[in-house]
Design a protein around this motif. Structure first.
Motif, mmCIF file in Angstrom:
data_model
loop_
_atom_site.group_PDB
_atom_site.id
_atom_site.type_symbol
_atom_site.label_atom_id
_atom_site.label_comp_id
_atom_site.label_asym_id
_atom_site.label_seq_id
_atom_site.Cartn_x
_atom_site.Cartn_y
_atom_site.Cartn_z
ATOM 1 N N CYS A 153 77.514 74.972 6.057
ATOM 2 C CA CYS A 153 77.727 74.483 7.414
ATOM 3 C C CYS A 153 76.979 75.374 8.395
ATOM 4 O O CYS A 153 76.930 76.593 8.236
ATOM 5 C CB CYS A 153 79.227 74.483 7.725
ATOM 6 N N GLU A 155 76.634 75.442 12.733
ATOM 7 C CA GLU A 155 76.966 74.894 14.050
ATOM 8 C C GLU A 155 77.736 73.583 13.920
ATOM 9 O O GLU A 155 78.869 73.563 13.473
ATOM 10 C CB GLU A 155 75.704 74.750 14.891
ATOM 11 N N SER A 156 77.122 72.452 14.245
ATOM 12 C CA SER A 156 77.843 71.178 14.230
ATOM 13 C C SER A 156 77.436 70.284 13.067
ATOM 14 O O SER A 156 77.735 69.086 13.073
ATOM 15 C CB SER A 156 77.601 70.422 15.543
ATOM 16 N N SER A 157 76.747 70.824 12.057
ATOM 17 C CA SER A 157 76.249 70.004 10.945
ATOM 18 C C SER A 157 76.582 70.641 9.607
ATOM 19 O O SER A 157 76.708 71.860 9.487
ATOM 20 C CB SER A 157 74.734 69.800 11.054
ATOM 21 N N PHE A 159 74.979 70.809 5.782
ATOM 22 C CA PHE A 159 73.706 70.623 5.098
ATOM 23 C C PHE A 159 73.902 70.666 3.583
ATOM 24 O O PHE A 159 74.845 71.278 3.077
ATOM 25 C CB PHE A 159 72.712 71.721 5.497
ATOM 26 N N VAL A 170 70.890 66.463 5.940
ATOM 27 C CA VAL A 170 72.085 66.619 6.755
ATOM 28 C C VAL A 170 73.135 65.647 6.233
ATOM 29 O O VAL A 170 72.928 64.432 6.227
ATOM 30 C CB VAL A 170 71.796 66.357 8.241
ATOM 31 N N TRP A 172 76.509 65.609 7.348
ATOM 32 C CA TRP A 172 77.435 65.183 8.388
ATOM 33 C C TRP A 172 77.115 65.942 9.666
ATOM 34 O O TRP A 172 76.790 67.131 9.627
ATOM 35 C CB TRP A 172 78.875 65.463 7.955
ATOM 36 N N THR A 173 77.217 65.266 10.792
ATOM 37 C CA THR A 173 77.023 65.892 12.099
ATOM 38 C C THR A 173 78.191 65.544 13.000
ATOM 39 O O THR A 173 78.580 64.371 13.093
ATOM 40 C CB THR A 173 75.708 65.434 12.749
ATOM 41 N N ASN A 174 78.735 66.562 13.655
ATOM 42 C CA ASN A 174 79.849 66.390 14.566
ATOM 43 C C ASN A 174 79.363 66.392 16.007
ATOM 44 O O ASN A 174 78.307 66.959 16.323
ATOM 45 C CB ASN A 174 80.864 67.526 14.387
ATOM 46 N N CYS A 180 83.067 76.887 11.104
ATOM 47 C CA CYS A 180 82.454 77.090 9.782
ATOM 48 C C CYS A 180 83.047 78.272 9.032
ATOM 49 O O CYS A 180 82.417 78.808 8.126
ATOM 50 C CB CYS A 180 80.946 77.278 9.936
#
Length: 514
Positions: A153, A155-157, A159, A170, A172-174, A180
């Motif tokens: 993980c 930041e907001s993704s 990988f 990627v 998932w992206t929030n 994390c």
């Protein structure tokens, strides 16, 4: 008619006419005369099954005929089902021939040197991705799956990186940054395909509770990227413990049942239905020290199998030896009406003993005796000898008698336990990693003061173990300093962190024992 003989690697097959006549059910026709030989590919699975996977691959260079018969999918399904090697579950219809070939050949190659060759003589390094927290100095967790996939993980993704093809995607992206500090990932084989499950902190509610999101991502074999789009997701109930364990068809969250007395809740999810289950309040039908909730228990262990969920508690009492309390739970019958989103497991078996080492890992999945109906599950157990700085590792057999069907009141049945000593290792245990097939073929790594590699055959009545010579590790060895260690027993791969010149960056390295 003269016999038809094939010789390869000092292996000969003689098929006289009297034997060939018995193969009419398999539609085999082999006619040998002085002038010509007529072959039929249907004989391949029944002859070549006696060869090793590597010998079958070599046969492809002999002729076009052998190149064709050695690509018979039935042959590789039979080889995969009978292989005495650590391997992923299968064979399934969705697994292509190339998957069976690679899994068997890689595992067979590793078995030749796993406990015999020193580490430094057969170690190859594969450079994985570099993790850059982008100014976040706290440690970033990652997970190693399928012997080739790294999940982490930033930041907001979330990988994923495939080290075999050097591709990154990627997952998932929030909309908001992902906490994390923790991320869990595991893979399960379903009848219709393989899935990767990823759990991570999704958001913080009321500045107290961390919501945990669970994602299901299908695996696309022989494709780039390896993972498909997210197919399903859910938020776990509030208070769920983060630690995840997987064994088809279950995911469990929380390996320490002492958390049930606090704020965390051990949770079980049946991935066939996505139904959630929790353990009932602690109770026991046994008399003595477990008739009431113990004051303290340690080293709790949850084992998942196809038929039962086993919980081990190592109980400690003042001025008394440690006792091992094992309880087995089953899924309750489905309710006629859905009264709650979370169901309670049902206690079915238990035992209290001081004569066996506490179980630590599952060696073989549940096997049902066709005559008695008893369920057999095998574990690896460890008994410490602190004064001698030694530990004994044993194969533990748990035998669960069958539950009487359609009985309104189900009594809690006893568990029968036997143990078989396997090997001794020196030094206090720091890390234990292993991978086993459902049939009980195990390959593992044991780290204490020394590094040991071991293999166990728990598929038969008597367990057989092989242990490598101990190897001393230096204090600055990456295997000693890394916080997380990924292990793939099929290929003999381990994944760990390596520090770089920048304290904010770390390289992920994959070592492959050859």
């Amino acid at each position: 008619m003269a016999p038809f003989i094939i010789s390869l690697s000092n292996l000969a097959f003689a098929l006289p006419s009297s034997v060939l006549s018995t193969y009419h059910n398999y539609q085999i026709m082999v006619s040998v005369t002085r002038k010509r030989v007529i072959y039929s590919p249907t004989i391949a699975p029944h002859i070549l099954i006696c060869l090793s996977p590597r010998d079958i691959i070599r046969l492809r260079l002999v002729s076009k005929f052998f190149n064709g018969v050695t690509r018979d999918r039935r042959l590789w399904r039979l080889l995969y089902a009978r292989a005495c090697l650590p391997r992923p579950p299968g064979p399934f219809e969705w697994q292509p021939l190339s998957f069976h070939e690679r899994a068997l050949i890689n595992s067979a190659r590793t078995s030749l040197t796993w406990t015999l060759r020193p580490t430094l003589d057969g170690l190859a390094l594969i450079q994985g991705p570099r993790l850059t927290p982008r100014g976040v100095l706290k440690i970033q967790p990652w997970r190693f799956l399928l012997g080739r996939l790294l999940v982490w993980c930033e930041e907001s993704s979330i990988f994923a990186h495939d080290i075999d093809t050097a591709t990154r995607m990627v997952v998932w992206t929030n909309l908001t940054p992902i906490p994390c500090s923790s991320i869990e990932a595991a893979s399960l084989n379903h009848q219709d395909g393989e899935r990767v499950y990823i759990a991570f902190g999704d958001a913080v509610e009321n500045k107290r509770r961390l919501l945990i999101r669970l994602l299901e991502v299908p695996v696309r074999r022989d494709a780039t990227p390896l993972l498909g789009p997210v197919s399903r997701g859910m938020h776990l109930p509030q208070g769920t413990s983060f630690s995840m364990n997987a064994s088809f068809p279950f995911l469990s969250f929380g390996n320490g049942l002492e958390r049930a007395c606090g704020q965390s809740l051990p949770l079980l999810i049946d991935m066939r239905t996505w139904a959630t289950y929790t353990f009932p309040p602690y109770h026991s039908s046994l008399e003595g020290p477990v008739s009431r909730k113990p004051d303290h228990w340690v080293d709790n262990f949850i084992a998942l199998s196809r038929t039962h969920i086993l919980v081990t508690r190592e109980l400690t009492f003042p001025d008394a030896p440690r006792m091992t309390h094992i309880q087995a739970f089953v899924l309750p019958p489905p309710p006629r009406r859905s009264t709650s989103s979370v169901n309670k497991l049902r206690l079915s078996h238990e035992i209290l003993t001081s004569r066996i080492p506490p179980p630590t890992r599952v060696l073989r999945d549940s096997v049902i005796d066709p005559v008695t109906g008893n369920v057999h599950i095998r574990f690896l157990g460890m008994l410490r000898f602190d004064l001698m700085s030694m530990a004994q590792y044993s194969c533990i057999d748990t035998i669960l008698p069958p539950v009487v069907p359609n009985l309104v009141y189900q009594p809690i049945l006893p568990i029968d336990i036997h143990d078989q000593p396997l090997f001794y290792a020196r030094g206090r245990l720091r890390r234990l990693e292993l991978q086993s097939s459902k049939q009980g073929h195990v390959r593992g790594l044991l780290m204490s003061r020394y590094l040991y590699r071991f293999s166990i055959d728990a598929s038969k009545e008597d367990c057989i173990a092989m242990l490598s010579e101990p190897e001393i590790r230096s204090a600055d060895d990456p295997l000693e300093t890394t916080r997380y260690l990924g292990f793939d027993g099929v290929r003999g791969r381990i994944c760990y962190e390596v520090e770089t010149g920048d304290v904010r960056d770390r390289d992920l390295m994959v070592s492959e024992f050859r």
